[in-house]
Design an enzyme around this catalytic site. Structure first.
Site, mmCIF file in Angstrom:
data_model
loop_
_atom_site.group_PDB
_atom_site.id
_atom_site.type_symbol
_atom_site.label_atom_id
_atom_site.label_comp_id
_atom_site.label_asym_id
_atom_site.label_seq_id
_atom_site.Cartn_x
_atom_site.Cartn_y
_atom_site.Cartn_z
ATOM 1 N N CYS A 35 -28.463 -58.156 27.530
ATOM 2 C CA CYS A 35 -27.659 -59.344 27.801
ATOM 3 C C CYS A 35 -28.384 -60.278 28.778
ATOM 4 O O CYS A 35 -29.442 -60.794 28.453
ATOM 5 C CB CYS A 35 -26.269 -58.941 28.296
ATOM 6 S SG CYS A 35 -25.074 -60.276 28.218
ATOM 7 N N HIS B 93 -24.461 -55.736 23.588
ATOM 8 C CA HIS B 93 -24.298 -54.613 24.513
ATOM 9 C C HIS B 93 -24.312 -53.301 23.730
ATOM 10 O O HIS B 93 -23.274 -52.901 23.206
ATOM 11 C CB HIS B 93 -22.984 -54.749 25.278
ATOM 12 C CG HIS B 93 -23.034 -55.796 26.339
ATOM 13 N ND1 HIS B 93 -23.479 -55.542 27.616
ATOM 14 C CD2 HIS B 93 -22.744 -57.113 26.304
ATOM 15 C CE1 HIS B 93 -23.456 -56.644 28.325
ATOM 16 N NE2 HIS B 93 -23.001 -57.624 27.557
ATOM 17 N N GLU C 249 -24.313 -50.405 24.802
ATOM 18 C CA GLU C 249 -23.451 -49.420 25.472
ATOM 19 C C GLU C 249 -21.970 -49.651 25.165
ATOM 20 O O GLU C 249 -21.130 -48.839 25.525
ATOM 21 C CB GLU C 249 -23.718 -49.438 26.989
ATOM 22 C CG GLU C 249 -23.112 -50.603 27.783
ATOM 23 C CD GLU C 249 -23.865 -51.928 27.672
ATOM 24 O OE1 GLU C 249 -24.716 -52.065 26.779
ATOM 25 O OE2 GLU C 249 -23.559 -52.827 28.477
#
Lengths: 251, 193
Positions: free
Chosen positions: B77, B175, B177
């Site tokens: 990001c 993202h 994650e």
């Protein structure tokens, strides 16, 4: 193509999920972490946790919960309820929350929005607005819709956007709990008024209601609690329905 | 495997640590140069505002360290954006690893670009086993235009780079994650580089 998001909302009291209608007759509905995992595996795009506990230890319990949720699920989640300072926000983000949601505290202290946005970025600031349609006007309400203000929904939405809100979660008090559909006209007007994503909330009863919130209401995401908790609508079924109806969704 | 997650006070980095744990790895949150240099993999996260993030990097000397790393580095990001030459956000000079400039979305679309979108035209071992047009979670108001470093595309307002690579440096706008099983696979691929 960016897809429309389906967001189950979990009400949390003292670290447990509770179910009830309009916060009355609350029943224990189990471990929020387990429920969060279930929803994420079913294809929920995000989750919202709304803490409604009112005890001294609420902050500690909530932080522990946020950490457990962040360890367990692999989709974004928002935490709201009782957040009134930059310190509150920092604690939740540090423990794994992706976004925080503020409501009454933003009305009481609009500067809070810009302070959070400046410190942590607009992307993590969801401003929740509860509004009721009275005498041809949408008026902002506080404390879960109990306290009326003089603020107009659209004026307030514009203001929170300018202050740095990254997203607006709009709950129509007229529709909430009715299962008669979302407030689509107000949603569409809201989308024209501001340029941040809008989450529709209040009124979900059928799969068609979600479709309408996206097609008529131009919402970017739709939030619901009871239809998911009571297994009236399953997320995979809903997403297939929306896909067939031509709404872009992640399957 | 020693994995360093660069901790320079930028937002929610616990999520990355938790994601690594779910994959059976440990990540160390650190801003210690020797610890970062000796790691086998380095993750450079970031959410928040570019100019203040860059200031924090500079104050700990990390702006000079990161471009000299030789092991695989993954910017996520804002981390990815700071690895570029420049970003319009706060008119900030970046680390100059990727030879491209970050620009803002126009007001013709809702900003931030928030939610799940597809990635395609995948051109890197980072996407081993990932199908074209899988969904990833993104949230950003600025983007990297297509460039010679682009290894994945996404469309919002126009086609932009949802991932970049130059040698050992990787950057992803999404993202991993927070992107379900697909995101976890991409993280796993990075750890396997």
């Amino acid at each position: 193509m960016l897809t429309k998001r389906i967001i189950p909302c979990l009400d949390i009291k003292n670290g447990r999920t509770v179910k009830g209608i309009n916060f009355l007759e609350l029943k224990d509905a189990g471990d929020p972490v387990e429920l969060a995992l279930k929803y994420s595996l079913e294809g929920a795009d995000e989750l919202v946790f709304l803490d409604i506990s009112a005890t001294e230890e609420r902050r500690k319990t909530l932080v522990q919960l946020v950490q457990k949720v962040a360890q367990t699920i692999n989709i974004p989640f928002t935490v709201g309820g009782g957040i009134s300072s930059v310190e509150d926000v920092e604690l939740l983000l540090k423990n794994g929350a992706d976004k925080i949601s503020i409501n009454s505290s933003a009305v009481k202290n609009p500067k809070l929005i810009s302070e959070i946005a400046k410190n942590f970025g607009s992307q993590c600031v969801v401003v929740a607005i509860d509004a009721k349609f009275i005498h041809e006007n949408w008026k902002v309400h506080l404390v879960g819709g109990k306290v009326a203000t003089e603020l107009d929904l659209f004026d307030w939405a514009k203001e929170v956007e300018q202050l740095g809100a990254g997203e607006i979660l709009f709950t129509s008090m007229n529709n909430d709990g009715t299962k008669n559909g979302f407030a689509n006209e107000a949603l569409a007007q809201l989308s024209k008024t501001v340029n941040v994503p809008i989450i529709a909330s209040g009124g979900a009863g059928t799969m068609n209601h979600f479709e309408e919130a996206f097609s008529i209401g131009s919402a970017d995401a739709a939030l619901a609690a009871s239809v998911f908790h009571y297994n009236e609508i399953s997320i995979p079924e809903l997403k297939n329905y929306l896909k067939t109806a031509g709404i872009p969704v992640r399957i | 495997m020693k994995i360093a997650i660069i901790d320079y006070g930028a937002g929610n980095i616990k999520s990355i640590q938790f994601a690594l744990n779910r994959l059976g790895f440990e990540g160390i949150l650190t801003n210690n140069p020797s610890e970062i240099r000796s790691a086998e993999k380095v993750i450079f996260p970031g959410v928040g505002e570019a100019s203040s993030a860059m200031k924090k990097l500079k104050s700990s000397g990390l702006d000079e360290l990161i471009p000299t790393l030789t092991q695989p580095v993954l910017g996520i990001c804002l981390g990815m954006q700071l690895m570029c030459n420049h970003t319009e956000e706060g008119d900030t000079k970046g680390l100059g690893i990727f030879d491209t400039n970050i620009v803002q979305f126009s007001n013709r679309v809702k900003v931030p670009h928030m939610g799940w979108n597809t990635i395609y035209n995948l051109q890197s071992p980072l996407f081993q086993g990932i199908n074209e047009k899988e969904y990833l979670y993104l949230v950003h108001s600025y983007y990297a235009p297509l460039s010679k470093n682009t290894i994945a595309n996404t469309i919002y307002e126009k086609e932009f780079s949802s991932a970049l690579q130059l040698n050992n440096f990787y950057g992803v706008q999404f993202h991993p994650e927070k992107s379900g099983m697909v995101g976890e696979q991409i993280l796993k691929n990075f750890l396997n580089l």
